[in-house]
Design an enzyme around this catalytic site. Structure first.
Site, PDB file in Angstrom:
ATOM      1  N   ASN A 208      48.198  46.844  36.907  1.00 47.06           N
ATOM      2  CA  ASN A 208      46.939  47.201  37.569  1.00 47.06           C
ATOM      3  C   ASN A 208      46.716  48.706  37.648  1.00 47.06           C
ATOM      4  O   ASN A 208      45.580  49.166  37.831  1.00 47.06           O
ATOM      5  CB  ASN A 208      46.879  46.614  38.979  1.00 47.06           C
ATOM      6  CG  ASN A 208      46.652  45.123  39.006  1.00 47.06           C
ATOM      7  OD1 ASN A 208      47.028  44.432  39.953  1.00 47.06           O
ATOM      8  ND2 ASN A 208      46.037  44.575  37.948  1.00 47.06           N
TER       9      ASN A 208
ATOM     10  N   ASP B  58      43.759  35.716  42.100  1.00 41.65           N
ATOM     11  CA  ASP B  58      43.000  36.165  40.932  1.00 41.65           C
ATOM     12  C   ASP B  58      41.535  35.757  41.054  1.00 41.65           C
ATOM     13  O   ASP B  58      41.225  34.683  41.573  1.00 41.65           O
ATOM     14  CB  ASP B  58      43.613  35.550  39.665  1.00 41.65           C
ATOM     15  CG  ASP B  58      43.118  36.213  38.395  1.00 41.65           C
ATOM     16  OD1 ASP B  58      42.617  37.348  38.466  1.00 41.65           O
ATOM     17  OD2 ASP B  58      43.236  35.588  37.325  1.00 41.65           O
TER      18      ASP B  58
END
Length: 246
Positions: free
Chosen positions: A69, A21
Site C-alpha cells: 500500500n 477490501d
C-alpha cells in the site's frame, strides 16, 4: 430465528482475521471520492470489533495497511495515515469499554512518527484489557515477515544461540510478529476478490477461508454472522479423516 441465534458460542474461531477490501470501489460506485470510502470503512471496523467482543472471539486481526500500500498515490497514503491516527483517538473509549487490548504487527518503523506515537499510546493504555486482542496489521507483508524470521534464526545459528537441528515449527512461531497469537481459524476477505494478498501466509495454513462480494464499508454485523455460521458448518480435519476426528 435471528442469525445470532444460529451461532454456536462453543465453536467460535479463536482467531479471526479479515482482509478489509473494497473501500475505493464502494466510493467509486457511489460517485464519491476514495477518501469517503476509507472513512466509511472505519464504521465497519467499529461494528465488527464490537460484535466480535460481544460474541466472545478472543483474537481479531485486521489487515489495515500492507507493505504494498506504500506504492499508492502519496495523497491517499497520507489520508490513510490520518484516518489511522484519528481512529486510534476516537476508538480508545470503545476499546476500554469492551475490555479490548490493542496490538499491532508489521514494519511499524515505516509509519509516520505521529502514527507510531499514537499507536503506542493506545497499546499502552489498553495493555491490561483481557476480553479480546485486536491486532492491526500495519505496513505488514507476510513475505517480509518470513524473510525476517529466516534472517533472525540464521543469525542465532551463526552465533551458536540455537542449533540447526533444533529448528522446528515452534521456533519459527516464536520469531513471527504473531508469536503471542494462535494460528488463524477463519480468514474473511470482502469485495469479491479471491486472493490472500501477502497476509499471514504461515498463520493461515489450516484456516477456513470465507470470501464475500460485500464491499468493506457495507460489511455489517449480519455479514459477520454469515461468515461464522459458514465456518461452523465446516469439518476441520487438519489432515485427518472424518472418522479420526469423530
Amino acid at each position: 430465528m435471528n442469525l445470532i441465534d444460529k451461532i454456536n458460542i462453543d465453536n467460535l474461531p479463536k482467531h479471526l482475521a479479515i482482509i478489509m477490501d473494497g473501500n475505493g470501489r464502494w466510493a467509486k460506485q457511489k460517485g464519491y471520492l476514495r477518501a469517503l470510502g476509507h472513512e466509511n470503512g472505519t464504521k465497519s471496523v467499529r461494528e465488527v470489533v464490537e460484535t466480535c467482543a460481544k460474541l466472545g472471539i478472543e483474537n481479531l486481526t485486521l489487515y489495515a495497511f500492507s507493505t504494498e500500500n506504500w506504492n499508492r498515490p502519496k495523497p491517499e497514503v497520507k489520508l490513510l495515515m490520518n484516518i489511522l491516527i484519528n481512529s486510534l483517538k476516537d476508538e480508545l473509549k470503545t476499546l476500554n469499554d469492551n475490555n479490548i487490548r490493542l496490538n499491532s504487527i508489521g514494519n511499524l518503523i515505516l509509519l509516520p512518527k505521529s502514527a507510531q506515537k499514537k499507536l503506542q499510546e493506545v497499546i499502552e493504555t489498553t495493555k491490561d484489557n483481557s476480553k479480546m486482542v485486536l491486532t492491526l496489521a500495519l505496513s505488514y507483508g507476510s513475505r517480509e515477515e518470513l524473510l525476517n524470521v529466516v534472517k533472525n534464526i540464521a543469525n542465532k545459528v551463526k552465533n551458536n544461540i540455537i542449533s540447526i537441528d533444533s529448528i522446528d515449527e515452534s521456533i519459527i512461531n516464536k520469531h513471527l510478529y504473531t508469536q503471542d497469537l494462535p494460528d488463524v481459524d477463519l480468514l474473511i476477505r470482502t469485495s469479491g476478490e479471491y486472493r490472500i494478498s501477502n497476509f499471514l501466509l504461515w498463520q493461515i495454513a489450516y484456516a477456513e477461508l470465507y470470501f464475500t462480494d460485500v464491499l468493506w464499508p457495507d460489511f455489517k454485523e449480519t455479514d459477520l454472522y454469515d461468515a461464522i455460521i459458514s465456518y461452523q458448518k465446516r469439518e476441520r480435519r487438519f489432515g485427518k479423516t472424518s472418522e479420526q476426528i469423530k
